[in-house]
Scaffold this motif. Structure first.
Motif, short mmCIF file in Angstrom:
data_model
loop_
_atom_site.label_atom_id
_atom_site.label_comp_id
_atom_site.label_asym_id
_atom_site.label_seq_id
_atom_site.Cartn_x
_atom_site.Cartn_y
_atom_site.Cartn_z
N UNK A 8 -26.17 -29.91 19.49
CA UNK A 8 -26.99 -31.01 19.99
C UNK A 8 -27.65 -31.82 18.88
N UNK A 9 -28.27 -31.16 17.86
CA UNK A 9 -28.82 -31.96 16.75
C UNK A 9 -27.76 -32.83 16.07
N UNK A 10 -26.56 -32.25 15.87
CA UNK A 10 -25.49 -33.02 15.22
C UNK A 10 -25.03 -34.16 16.12
N UNK A 11 -25.01 -33.92 17.44
CA UNK A 11 -24.57 -34.95 18.37
C UNK A 11 -25.50 -36.16 18.30
N UNK A 12 -26.82 -35.90 18.23
CA UNK A 12 -27.77 -37.02 18.15
C UNK A 12 -27.61 -37.78 16.84
N UNK A 324 -14.40 -24.50 4.16
CA UNK A 324 -14.71 -23.08 4.08
C UNK A 324 -14.42 -22.48 2.71
N UNK A 325 -13.40 -23.00 2.03
CA UNK A 325 -12.97 -22.40 0.77
C UNK A 325 -13.03 -23.36 -0.41
N UNK A 326 -13.26 -24.65 -0.12
CA UNK A 326 -13.28 -25.62 -1.20
C UNK A 326 -11.89 -25.93 -1.73
N UNK A 327 -10.85 -25.69 -0.91
CA UNK A 327 -9.46 -25.92 -1.34
C UNK A 327 -8.93 -27.16 -0.62
N UNK A 347 -18.73 -27.53 -1.09
CA UNK A 347 -17.91 -26.82 -0.10
C UNK A 347 -17.72 -25.36 -0.52
N UNK A 348 -17.58 -24.51 0.46
CA UNK A 348 -17.38 -23.09 0.18
C UNK A 348 -17.86 -22.25 1.35
N UNK A 349 -17.73 -20.94 1.26
CA UNK A 349 -18.12 -20.06 2.37
C UNK A 349 -19.57 -20.23 2.79
N UNK A 350 -20.47 -20.52 1.84
CA UNK A 350 -21.89 -20.64 2.17
C UNK A 350 -22.18 -21.91 2.96
N UNK A 351 -21.28 -22.88 2.93
CA UNK A 351 -21.53 -24.13 3.64
C UNK A 351 -21.63 -23.89 5.13
N UNK A 352 -20.84 -22.94 5.66
CA UNK A 352 -20.85 -22.67 7.10
C UNK A 352 -22.15 -21.98 7.53
N UNK A 357 -25.52 -27.75 10.05
CA UNK A 357 -25.74 -29.07 10.66
C UNK A 357 -24.71 -30.08 10.17
N UNK A 358 -24.38 -30.03 8.87
CA UNK A 358 -23.39 -30.94 8.34
C UNK A 358 -22.00 -30.62 8.88
N UNK A 359 -21.64 -29.33 8.91
CA UNK A 359 -20.34 -28.92 9.43
C UNK A 359 -20.20 -29.34 10.89
N UNK A 360 -21.24 -29.16 11.66
CA UNK A 360 -21.19 -29.56 13.06
C UNK A 360 -21.10 -31.08 13.20
N UNK A 361 -21.74 -31.81 12.29
CA UNK A 361 -21.64 -33.27 12.32
C UNK A 361 -20.20 -33.70 12.08
N UNK A 362 -19.50 -33.00 11.19
CA UNK A 362 -18.09 -33.29 10.95
C UNK A 362 -17.28 -33.05 12.22
N UNK A 363 -17.55 -31.91 12.87
CA UNK A 363 -16.85 -31.56 14.11
C UNK A 363 -17.09 -32.60 15.20
N UNK A 364 -18.35 -32.95 15.42
CA UNK A 364 -18.68 -33.96 16.44
C UNK A 364 -18.12 -35.32 16.03
N UNK A 365 -18.17 -35.61 14.74
CA UNK A 365 -17.64 -36.88 14.26
C UNK A 365 -16.15 -37.03 14.53
#
Length: 502
Positions: A8-12, A324-327, A347-352, A357-365
């Motif tokens: 929801x935050x990413x959607x807004x 997820x891996x920066x590849x 980018x990397x495992x810690x990003x998830x 919020x950023x990853x979800x923004x990408x998904x919603x985007x």
């Protein structure tokens, strides 16, 4: 917070007026640039990269996501209308999309391409949300040896399922591999440059695509009779029943779209595979599952839906190993990662876990971009189809001049124009002797993938080729490649006998 809790935050954030305007502009730019012959997503992102400097980090990422997704769809437009793919992956769409346009069903082909592309993009985004970590693990299992095997498997498919016979298909594949070896070698030195400075860096992809696919079609347009224009114009009315695509048609294509989505997402999760591999595999599988495989290549709905779904699904799939891996899985993704890193986002495992919020923004985007692409695409289909209404004696020189300008503008190098025309003349002759040119393009794309991974694998294993037998995944893929090639020859044998008797 988990990724789902960030929805929801990413959607807004994505639906804010500023970001919606930015994404709409990105979709329009992506479709227009993607429709330019040889001008794929990588070139579109590179060209628009400076425009992100004044944007917020999330806005810049959403802008790039919109361009990336729309450019993959845009490549299908010239493939269907004038047999000129906007990118290498869209070359598969030519097989059935262009024959549909020749039958007066250009509107139907464009609509199927749009609807299935939107479906693939949206569904792969949901897979991205729920299976990112698992698919990233799958991607890690594919090292240089496995990618070498994937490339060889791709060649087996290319040679097997294109052309009048497997022999012609594999001859065309061999020609494509030869063209891919021109220039600098991944091992050392240069090959087949013949002392020509223009060949030292190899043949650019835009030269090969334009020369093999676009220039021969320009020649065909010049040779067309005026009566053909009158016959074609009668069938271009968008109100005609054949050009309508309703819910019944989409329900019939649902299995095709699901297969294409799964293939595109899975291939995208493998770093370096690319959209061309996904489109090729999807088309191959659809032909294998079809009850009427002999109709593929004559203008069937499934022949457009399969590669276009996979081609668009790979966008979300390619983001999985990248975030997820920066590849980076492609040139376009590498540019996107460059944007993230320039904004302090690593980018990397810690990003998830830390940047949900950023990853979800990408998904919603991705989902919103697909919906915007649907709206813009529907509004533009009527305008796109008008290209097929232009008399061929007018369209032919315009297409040829446009191709020459585009090829020259790639690096402001006149020699590229000459190479394009020479390759186009040879390709025109190939079509007369029934050697298919699409396998040449696909093999040219696969060649560097095979060579680069062979080089890496041999360095890792000290030059011992037995490393293939020590990797189960690679071994299985190579066995499938052999089975595919053998099956194609067995399948084509009765046809060869009939032709010999005739």
């Amino acid at each position: 917070m988990t990724l789902v809790e960030n929805f929801l935050p990413a959607l807004w954030v994505v639906l804010s007026p500023t970001n919606m305007v930015i994404m709409t502009i990105g979709v329009v730019i992506g479709i227009l640039l993607g429709a330019l012959p040889g001008f794929g997503a990588s070139q579109a992102l590179a060209l628009t990269f400076p425009f992100t400097f004044g944007m917020e980090p999330v806005s810049g990422v959403l802008f790039f996501i919109a361009i990336y997704a729309a450019a993959e769809y845009g490549g299908a437009i010239p493939s269907i209308l004038i047999r000129t793919p906007g990118n290498a992956a869209a070359a598969i769409t030519i097989l059935d999309g262009f024959p549909m346009a020749q039958k007066g069903l250009a509107g139907r082909a464009l609509k199927i391409s749009l609807y299935t592309g939107v479906f693939g993009s949206m569904m792969s985004s949901f897979v991205f949300l729920f299976g990112a970590s698992g698919l990233a693990w799958v991607g890690l299992q594919f090292g240089p040896t496995e990618m070498l095997a994937v490339g060889i498997f791709g060649l087996a498919i290319i040679g097997s399922f294109f052309g009048d016979s497997p022999v012609r298909g594999f001859i065309a594949t061999g020609i494509g591999l030869f063209l891919a070896t021109i220039g600098s070698s991944g091992f050392s030195g240069t090959r087949f440059a013949f002392g020509q400075a223009a060949l030292l860096d190899g043949l650019p992809l835009i030269v090969v695509i334009t020369g093999l696919l676009a220039v021969p079609e320009a020649f065909n347009l010049m040779a067309a009779r005026r009566g053909d224009d009158m016959k074609l114009a009668k069938h271009l009315d968008q109100s005609a029943a054949g050009n309508r695509v309703g819910w019944k048609d989409m329900r019939a294509l649902m299995p095709t779209m699901w297969r294409g989505t799964l293939i595109g997402t899975a291939v995208g999760a493998v770093p370096g595979a690319g959209a061309t591999v996904a489109s090729l595999l999807a088309y191959n599988e659809e032909k294998r599952w079809s009850k009427h495989p002999e109709k593929f290549g004559t203008g069937v709905d499934e022949g457009v839906a399969a590669p276009e779904t996979a081609n668009n699904a790979i966008v979300a799939g390619a983001l999985i190993p990248s975030l997820a891996l920066g590849i980076p899985g492609s040139g376009a993704i590498a540019i996107l990662l460059g944007l993230l890193i320039s904004r302090g986002i690593v980018p990397g495992p810690l990003l998830f876990s830390q940047g949900g919020d950023l990853v979800m923004s990408v998904f919603v985007g991705l989902i919103v971009s697909a919906l915007l692409m649907l709206v813009v695409g529907i509004a533009g289909i009527h305008a796109f189809v008008q290209v097929a209404r232009v008399p061929r004696y007018i369209l032919a020189p315009f297409v040829l001049i446009t191709l020459m300008i585009g090829t020259y503008a790639y690096q402001n190098y006149a020699t590229h124009v000459v190479l394009t025309l020479v390759i186009g003349a040879v390709a025109y002759w190939f079509e007369k002797i029934r050697i298919p040119v699409i396998p040449i393009v696909l093999a040219f794309v696969m060649g560097p993938i095979i060579e680069a991974n062979l080089n890496r694998a041999m360095v890792i294993h000290g030059g011992d080729l037995s490393f293939v037998l020590q990797r189960p995944i690679a071994l299985v893929i190579l066995v499938l490649a052999v089975v595919t090639a053998v099956f194609s020859f067995l399948r084509g044998r009765p046809r060869i006998v009939r032709q010999a008797e005739a």
